[in-house]
Design a protein around this motif. Structure first.
Motif, PDB file in Angstrom:
ATOM      1  N   CYS A 121       0.840  -1.197   0.000  1.00 15.64           N
ATOM      2  CA  CYS A 121       0.000   0.000   0.000  1.00 15.64           C
ATOM      3  C   CYS A 121       0.874   1.246   0.000  1.00 15.64           C
ATOM      4  CB  CYS A 121      -0.922  -0.028   1.213  1.00 15.64           C
ATOM      5  SG  CYS A 121      -2.229   1.220   1.195  1.00 15.64           S
ATOM      6  N   ASP A 122       1.927   1.232   0.809  1.00 18.29           N
ATOM      7  CA  ASP A 122       2.855   2.372   0.839  1.00 18.29           C
ATOM      8  C   ASP A 122       3.445   2.643  -0.544  1.00 18.29           C
ATOM      9  OD1 ASP A 122       2.531   2.818   3.540  1.00 18.29           O
ATOM     10  OD2 ASP A 122       4.422   1.908   4.137  1.00 18.29           O
ATOM     11  N   ILE A 123       3.855   1.592  -1.236  1.00 17.76           N
ATOM     12  CA  ILE A 123       4.474   1.753  -2.554  1.00 17.76           C
ATOM     13  C   ILE A 123       3.504   2.397  -3.529  1.00 17.76           C
ATOM     14  CG2 ILE A 123       5.312   0.457  -4.572  1.00 17.76           C
ATOM     15  CD1 ILE A 123       6.637  -1.476  -2.547  1.00 17.76           C
ATOM     16  N   ALA A 124       2.244   1.959  -3.501  1.00 16.84           N
ATOM     17  CA  ALA A 124       1.251   2.581  -4.373  1.00 16.84           C
ATOM     18  C   ALA A 124       1.062   4.049  -4.024  1.00 16.84           C
ATOM     19  CB  ALA A 124      -0.075   1.838  -4.268  1.00 16.84           C
ATOM     20  N   LEU A 125       0.977   4.354  -2.734  1.00 11.70           N
ATOM     21  CA  LEU A 125       0.707   5.722  -2.300  1.00 11.70           C
ATOM     22  C   LEU A 125       1.829   6.685  -2.661  1.00 11.70           C
ATOM     23  CD1 LEU A 125      -0.758   4.990   1.249  1.00 11.70           C
ATOM     24  CD2 LEU A 125      -2.029   5.877  -0.718  1.00 11.70           C
ATOM     25  N   CYS A 126       3.066   6.206  -2.769  1.00 13.57           N
ATOM     26  CA  CYS A 126       4.170   7.123  -3.036  1.00 13.57           C
ATOM     27  C   CYS A 126       4.303   7.443  -4.516  1.00 13.57           C
ATOM     28  CB  CYS A 126       5.479   6.586  -2.466  1.00 13.57           C
ATOM     29  SG  CYS A 126       6.288   5.338  -3.453  1.00 13.57           S
ATOM     30  N   CYS A 127       3.518   6.778  -5.368  1.00 13.44           N
ATOM     31  CA  CYS A 127       3.506   7.146  -6.784  1.00 13.44           C
ATOM     32  C   CYS A 127       2.706   8.430  -6.988  1.00 13.44           C
ATOM     33  CB  CYS A 127       2.914   6.011  -7.618  1.00 13.44           C
ATOM     34  SG  CYS A 127       3.955   4.524  -7.659  1.00 13.44           S
ATOM     35  N   ASP A 128       2.915   9.071  -8.125  1.00 17.57           N
ATOM     36  CA  ASP A 128       2.223  10.335  -8.383  1.00 17.57           C
ATOM     37  C   ASP A 128       0.720  10.155  -8.445  1.00 17.57           C
ATOM     38  OD1 ASP A 128       4.571  11.916  -8.583  1.00 17.57           O
ATOM     39  OD2 ASP A 128       4.888  11.185 -10.621  1.00 17.57           O
ATOM     40  N   VAL A 129       0.274   9.109  -9.132  1.00 18.78           N
ATOM     41  CA  VAL A 129      -1.161   8.839  -9.262  1.00 18.78           C
ATOM     42  C   VAL A 129      -1.376   7.327  -9.186  1.00 18.78           C
ATOM     43  CG1 VAL A 129      -1.759  10.919 -10.572  1.00 18.78           C
ATOM     44  CG2 VAL A 129      -0.982   8.873 -11.793  1.00 18.78           C
ATOM     45  N   ILE A 130      -2.613   6.942  -8.871  1.00 19.22           N
ATOM     46  CA  ILE A 130      -2.952   5.525  -8.726  1.00 19.22           C
ATOM     47  C   ILE A 130      -4.189   5.220  -9.548  1.00 19.22           C
ATOM     48  CG2 ILE A 130      -3.584   3.680  -7.137  1.00 19.22           C
ATOM     49  CD1 ILE A 130      -2.331   5.315  -4.874  1.00 19.22           C
ATOM     50  N   ILE A 131      -4.125   4.144 -10.319  1.00 19.28           N
ATOM     51  CA  ILE A 131      -5.293   3.584 -10.980  1.00 19.28           C
ATOM     52  C   ILE A 131      -5.478   2.178 -10.419  1.00 19.28           C
ATOM     53  CG2 ILE A 131      -3.913   2.880 -12.990  1.00 19.28           C
ATOM     54  CD1 ILE A 131      -6.459   3.200 -14.691  1.00 19.28           C
ATOM     55  N   ALA A 132      -6.681   1.880  -9.947  1.00 19.86           N
ATOM     56  CA  ALA A 132      -6.948   0.599  -9.302  1.00 19.86           C
ATOM     57  C   ALA A 132      -7.885  -0.236 -10.157  1.00 19.86           C
ATOM     58  CB  ALA A 132      -7.561   0.813  -7.921  1.00 19.86           C
ATOM     59  N   ALA A 133      -7.628  -1.530 -10.216  1.00 23.51           N
ATOM     60  CA  ALA A 133      -8.565  -2.436 -10.851  1.00 23.51           C
ATOM     61  C   ALA A 133      -9.799  -2.571  -9.961  1.00 23.51           C
ATOM     62  CB  ALA A 133      -7.923  -3.804 -11.060  1.00 23.51           C
ATOM     63  N   GLU A 134     -10.923  -2.884 -10.568  1.00 26.70           N
ATOM     64  CA  GLU A 134     -12.168  -2.998  -9.807  1.00 26.70           C
ATOM     65  C   GLU A 134     -12.065  -3.986  -8.645  1.00 26.70           C
ATOM     66  OE1 GLU A 134     -14.774  -3.873 -13.020  1.00 26.70           O
ATOM     67  OE2 GLU A 134     -15.119  -1.762 -13.545  1.00 26.70           O
ATOM     68  N   PRO A 135     -11.332  -5.121  -8.789  1.00 24.67           N
ATOM     69  CA  PRO A 135     -11.223  -6.049  -7.641  1.00 24.67           C
ATOM     70  C   PRO A 135     -10.158  -5.656  -6.616  1.00 24.67           C
ATOM     71  CG  PRO A 135     -10.923  -7.186  -9.770  1.00 24.67           C
ATOM     72  CD  PRO A 135     -10.767  -5.718 -10.004  1.00 24.67           C
ATOM     73  N   ALA A 136      -9.406  -4.601  -6.867  1.00 25.30           N
ATOM     74  CA  ALA A 136      -8.286  -4.245  -5.993  1.00 25.30           C
ATOM     75  C   ALA A 136      -8.783  -3.794  -4.624  1.00 25.30           C
ATOM     76  CB  ALA A 136      -7.444  -3.137  -6.633  1.00 25.30           C
ATOM     77  N   HIS A 137      -7.909  -3.917  -3.636  1.00 23.06           N
ATOM     78  CA  HIS A 137      -8.203  -3.343  -2.328  1.00 23.06           C
ATOM     79  C   HIS A 137      -6.890  -2.960  -1.641  1.00 23.06           C
ATOM     80  CE1 HIS A 137      -7.707  -7.684  -1.296  1.00 23.06           C
ATOM     81  NE2 HIS A 137      -7.106  -7.195  -0.233  1.00 23.06           N
ATOM     82  N   PHE A 138      -7.026  -2.081  -0.679  1.00 25.86           N
ATOM     83  CA  PHE A 138      -5.887  -1.512   0.032  1.00 25.86           C
ATOM     84  C   PHE A 138      -6.072  -1.747   1.526  1.00 25.86           C
ATOM     85  CE2 PHE A 138      -6.723   0.744  -3.845  1.00 25.86           C
ATOM     86  CZ  PHE A 138      -5.488   1.042  -4.385  1.00 25.86           C
ATOM     87  N   THR A 139      -4.981  -2.046   2.218  1.00 24.32           N
ATOM     88  CA  THR A 139      -5.062  -2.146   3.673  1.00 24.32           C
ATOM     89  C   THR A 139      -3.730  -1.759   4.306  1.00 24.32           C
ATOM     90  OG1 THR A 139      -5.440  -3.628   5.541  1.00 24.32           O
ATOM     91  CG2 THR A 139      -4.574  -4.636   3.569  1.00 24.32           C
ATOM     92  N   MET A 140      -3.800  -0.877   5.273  1.00 28.10           N
ATOM     93  CA  MET A 140      -2.622  -0.488   6.055  1.00 28.10           C
ATOM     94  C   MET A 140      -2.521  -1.471   7.219  1.00 28.10           C
ATOM     95  SD  MET A 140      -1.373   2.073   4.396  1.00 28.10           S
ATOM     96  CE  MET A 140      -0.341   3.089   5.446  1.00 28.10           C
ATOM     97  N   SER A 141      -1.976  -2.637   6.957  1.00 23.34           N
ATOM     98  CA  SER A 141      -2.059  -3.775   7.871  1.00 23.34           C
ATOM     99  C   SER A 141      -0.930  -3.830   8.897  1.00 23.34           C
ATOM    100  CB  SER A 141      -2.072  -5.067   7.053  1.00 23.34           C
ATOM    101  OG  SER A 141      -0.953  -5.128   6.176  1.00 23.34           O
ATOM    102  N   PHE A 142      -0.155  -2.793   9.017  1.00 25.41           N
ATOM    103  CA  PHE A 142       1.052  -2.833   9.838  1.00 25.41           C
ATOM    104  C   PHE A 142       0.754  -3.116  11.311  1.00 25.41           C
ATOM    105  CE2 PHE A 142       2.124  -0.250   6.173  1.00 25.41           C
ATOM    106  CZ  PHE A 142       3.403  -0.682   5.839  1.00 25.41           C
ATOM    107  N   LEU A 143      -0.224  -2.406  11.885  1.00 25.28           N
ATOM    108  CA  LEU A 143      -0.497  -2.582  13.311  1.00 25.28           C
ATOM    109  C   LEU A 143      -0.906  -4.017  13.628  1.00 25.28           C
ATOM    110  CD1 LEU A 143      -0.477   0.584  13.167  1.00 25.28           C
ATOM    111  CD2 LEU A 143      -2.159   0.530  15.011  1.00 25.28           C
TER     112      LEU A 143
END
Length: 264
Positions: A121-143
């Motif tokens: 998720c971090d790697i995606a966020l540090c890019c200039d822009v993000i395009i996600a596929a319809e099945p994609a999902h994001f989670t900040m799972s660190f904790l």
């Protein structure tokens, strides 16, 4: 010593680089070898003036499942007096990879094809822009692993979704689907999975048609704008513009415009 298997696939087509995270059997989880290969690939992209933009995606069903849990186990099994220094060394490489993506003087697009968890998720966020596929999902799972976001997410996420929402996502570690990510500004576009890479590559072409030096200056200034005053942004802009005045791209654009007007 046996060389590690390739975990990064880099290709270039008509000035657009596509970097695929390529460990699909572990959902593209990042281990030390993959991290080193990623740094080498990003350094190549950054140094090659013929490459105008970068798309990063994952092979298989996931974008990136985060850090490799087996690597975490090996870290915990190390002698106690080595855990911290080994972790610090690993952090330096993580930060190198993220910094290369963030500071690259050309557009970077994350094409998130599936799960983007933790460091993914971090790697995606540090890019200039993000395009996600319809099945994609994001989670900040660190904790959930007893850790904190360490790949830039605590810097980039609040700038995308606001501080309170970023706290919600980091504290809870909940899953954010593509539709919600679009609604809250975590991503800029959503596409069908089968059309994700073509759309990302077309977007990369659209973002990189202008002067490469001017684009690099504009990106660098925008990336500093939230931490800078109006006067500081104007000063940075003035210095960058003065350099742009000297470039071949500026001269060619002005000449072409005037020649076109003269022919009317």
């Amino acid at each position: 010593m046996t060389e590690p298997a390739p975990a990064i696939h880099l290709s270039v087509d008509d000035g657009i680089a596509t970097l695929l995270l390529d460990r699909p059997d572990v959902r593209n989880a990042i281990d030390d070898a993959m991290r080193a290969q990623m740094i080498a690939a990003l350094e190549r992209v950054a140094a090659d003036d013929a490459i105008r933009a970068l798309v990063i995606s994952g092979r298989g069903s996931a974008f990136c499942a985060g850090g490799d849990i087996r690597g975490m186990r090996a870290r915990l099994d190390a002698p106690a007096d080595q855990v911290a220094v080994n972790g610090w060394k690993r952090q330096q490489n993580t930060h190198r990879a993220v910094s290369l993506l963030h500071a690259m003087g050309k557009p970077t697009i994350a094409a998130v094809n599936g799960a983007a968890a933790g460091l993914g998720c971090d790697i995606a966020l540090c890019c200039d822009v993000i395009i996600a596929a319809e099945p994609a999902h994001f989670t900040m799972s660190f904790l959930q692993r007893g850790l904190i976001p360490d790949g830039g997410g605590m810097y980039f996420l609040p700038r995308r979704v606001g501080l309170a929402r970023a706290k919600d996502l980091v504290f809870s570690g909940r899953r954010v689907g593509a539709a919600e990510a679009l609604a809250i500004g975590m991503v800029e576009r959503v596409a069908p999975l089968e059309d994700l890479l073509p759309q990302a590559q077309a977007w990369a072409r659209d973002l990189s048609t202008g002067s490469a030096p001017a684009l690099a200056f504009a990106k660098a200034t925008l990336d500093r704008s939230l931490e800078s005053s109006f006067e500081q942004v104007m000063a940075i802009g003035s210095q960058s513009q003065a350099i742009c005045y000297t470039t071949a791209e500026h001269r060619a654009a002005v000449t072409a415009f005037l020649d076109k007007g003269a022919r009317k």
